[in-house]
Design a protein around this motif. Sequence first.
Motif, PDB file in Angstrom:
ATOM      1  N   SER A  61       0.793  -1.208  -0.248  1.00 56.19           N
ATOM      2  CA  SER A  61      -0.018  -0.064  -0.039  1.00 56.19           C
ATOM      3  C   SER A  61       0.827   1.128   0.022  1.00 56.19           C
ATOM      4  CB  SER A  61      -0.927  -0.095   1.166  1.00 56.19           C
ATOM      5  OG  SER A  61      -1.600  -1.158   1.274  1.00 56.19           O
ATOM      6  N   ARG A  62       1.886   1.140  -0.823  1.00 54.90           N
ATOM      7  CA  ARG A  62       2.866   2.466  -0.740  1.00 54.90           C
ATOM      8  C   ARG A  62       2.421   3.573  -1.301  1.00 54.90           C
ATOM      9  NH1 ARG A  62       7.883   0.513   0.383  1.00 54.90           N
ATOM     10  NH2 ARG A  62       8.308  -1.648   0.258  1.00 54.90           N
ATOM     11  N   LYS A  63       1.415   3.480  -2.280  1.00 55.09           N
ATOM     12  CA  LYS A  63       0.678   4.626  -2.814  1.00 55.09           C
ATOM     13  C   LYS A  63      -0.585   5.087  -2.052  1.00 55.09           C
ATOM     14  CE  LYS A  63       4.123   5.003  -6.087  1.00 55.09           C
ATOM     15  NZ  LYS A  63       5.099   5.960  -5.788  1.00 55.09           N
ATOM     16  N   THR A  64      -1.059   4.469  -1.001  1.00 53.34           N
ATOM     17  CA  THR A  64      -2.375   4.573  -0.661  1.00 53.34           C
ATOM     18  C   THR A  64      -1.983   4.987   1.038  1.00 53.34           C
ATOM     19  OG1 THR A  64      -3.270   2.793  -1.665  1.00 53.34           O
ATOM     20  CG2 THR A  64      -4.534   3.562   0.130  1.00 53.34           C
ATOM     21  N   LEU A  65      -2.721   6.140   1.390  1.00 56.94           N
ATOM     22  CA  LEU A  65      -2.728   6.420   2.720  1.00 56.94           C
ATOM     23  C   LEU A  65      -3.812   5.711   3.477  1.00 56.94           C
ATOM     24  CD1 LEU A  65      -1.514   8.569   4.957  1.00 56.94           C
ATOM     25  CD2 LEU A  65      -3.141  10.026   4.134  1.00 56.94           C
ATOM     26  N   LEU A  66      -3.244   5.148   4.537  1.00 58.08           N
ATOM     27  CA  LEU A  66      -4.371   4.353   5.313  1.00 58.08           C
ATOM     28  C   LEU A  66      -4.456   5.093   6.818  1.00 58.08           C
ATOM     29  CD1 LEU A  66      -2.842   0.861   4.801  1.00 58.08           C
ATOM     30  CD2 LEU A  66      -4.842   1.837   3.577  1.00 58.08           C
ATOM     31  N   LEU A  67      -5.689   5.193   7.135  1.00 57.91           N
ATOM     32  CA  LEU A  67      -6.108   6.109   8.385  1.00 57.91           C
ATOM     33  C   LEU A  67      -7.037   5.229   9.123  1.00 57.91           C
ATOM     34  CD1 LEU A  67      -7.045   9.497   6.522  1.00 57.91           C
ATOM     35  CD2 LEU A  67      -4.846   8.872   7.528  1.00 57.91           C
ATOM     36  N   GLY A 107      -2.455  15.075   2.989  1.00 62.18           N
ATOM     37  CA  GLY A 107      -1.136  14.856   3.033  1.00 62.18           C
ATOM     38  C   GLY A 107      -0.345  13.973   2.257  1.00 62.18           C
ATOM     39  N   PRO A 108       0.746  13.546   3.140  1.00 69.88           N
ATOM     40  CA  PRO A 108       1.598  12.707   1.810  1.00 69.88           C
ATOM     41  C   PRO A 108       0.977  11.358   1.517  1.00 69.88           C
ATOM     42  CG  PRO A 108       2.213  12.552   4.157  1.00 69.88           C
ATOM     43  CD  PRO A 108       1.144  13.451   4.041  1.00 69.88           C
ATOM     44  N   ASN A 109       1.814  10.846   0.517  1.00 69.22           N
ATOM     45  CA  ASN A 109       1.387   9.250   0.372  1.00 69.22           C
ATOM     46  C   ASN A 109      -0.008   9.344  -0.248  1.00 69.22           C
ATOM     47  OD1 ASN A 109       2.173   6.522  -0.189  1.00 69.22           O
ATOM     48  ND2 ASN A 109       1.450   6.060   1.902  1.00 69.22           N
ATOM     49  N   THR A 110      -0.761  10.192  -0.795  1.00 69.73           N
ATOM     50  CA  THR A 110      -1.919  10.015  -1.373  1.00 69.73           C
ATOM     51  C   THR A 110      -1.878  10.070  -2.774  1.00 69.73           C
ATOM     52  OG1 THR A 110      -2.232  12.356  -1.394  1.00 69.73           O
ATOM     53  CG2 THR A 110      -2.687  11.055   0.508  1.00 69.73           C
ATOM     54  N   VAL A 111      -1.115   9.433  -3.459  1.00 66.86           N
ATOM     55  CA  VAL A 111      -0.916   9.383  -5.147  1.00 66.86           C
ATOM     56  C   VAL A 111      -2.225   8.497  -5.321  1.00 66.86           C
ATOM     57  CG1 VAL A 111       0.157   8.681  -7.152  1.00 66.86           C
ATOM     58  CG2 VAL A 111       1.590   9.679  -5.182  1.00 66.86           C
ATOM     59  N   GLY A 112      -2.647   7.569  -4.885  1.00 65.81           N
ATOM     60  CA  GLY A 112      -3.532   6.507  -5.401  1.00 65.81           C
ATOM     61  C   GLY A 112      -4.890   7.159  -4.583  1.00 65.81           C
ATOM     62  N   GLY A 113      -4.927   7.193  -3.396  1.00 63.25           N
ATOM     63  CA  GLY A 113      -6.049   7.538  -2.474  1.00 63.25           C
ATOM     64  C   GLY A 113      -6.020   7.452  -1.084  1.00 63.25           C
TER      65      GLY A 113
END
Length: 149
Positions: A61-67, A107-113
Amino acid sequence: YEVGGVSAGAATEVTPDEIRQVRPLSTDDVLRGVPGIHVVAEDGRGLRPNIGFRGLNPERSRKTLLLMDGIPFQPAVYGDPAAYFNVPVELIESIDVIRGASSVMYGPNTVGGVINYRLRRPPRQRELTFTETVRQGELFSTQFTYGNA
């Protein structure tokens, strides 16, 4: 409707009813039904998330921000964004999925979503829950919860 202030064209909310209908073993099972998401199973229980958006590499999940309730839970969001932990599906009330340009406001790491797991809140009254799941393939799961706000 809006999810996190984002219009419906760029967002999907997975409701509690939709999660129950899937009868998921992990969040992977739920996310497979969301348009534009590609989930690759690694261990069968969804403990290590491999989630990609629209053709992006799903590796860790490198291109996905997990919250989790709006807070990043990846260990190094500004450094190596790899995710080695996923929220157990039993703790999740609903899931917000934000795609496209709207995700940059997180913020960061949200290229995908962005995927935001909204966790269940403690019950207002004393509550004790015991759930057992037995499925084919020698899967046995037990969940015991107690809560009182």
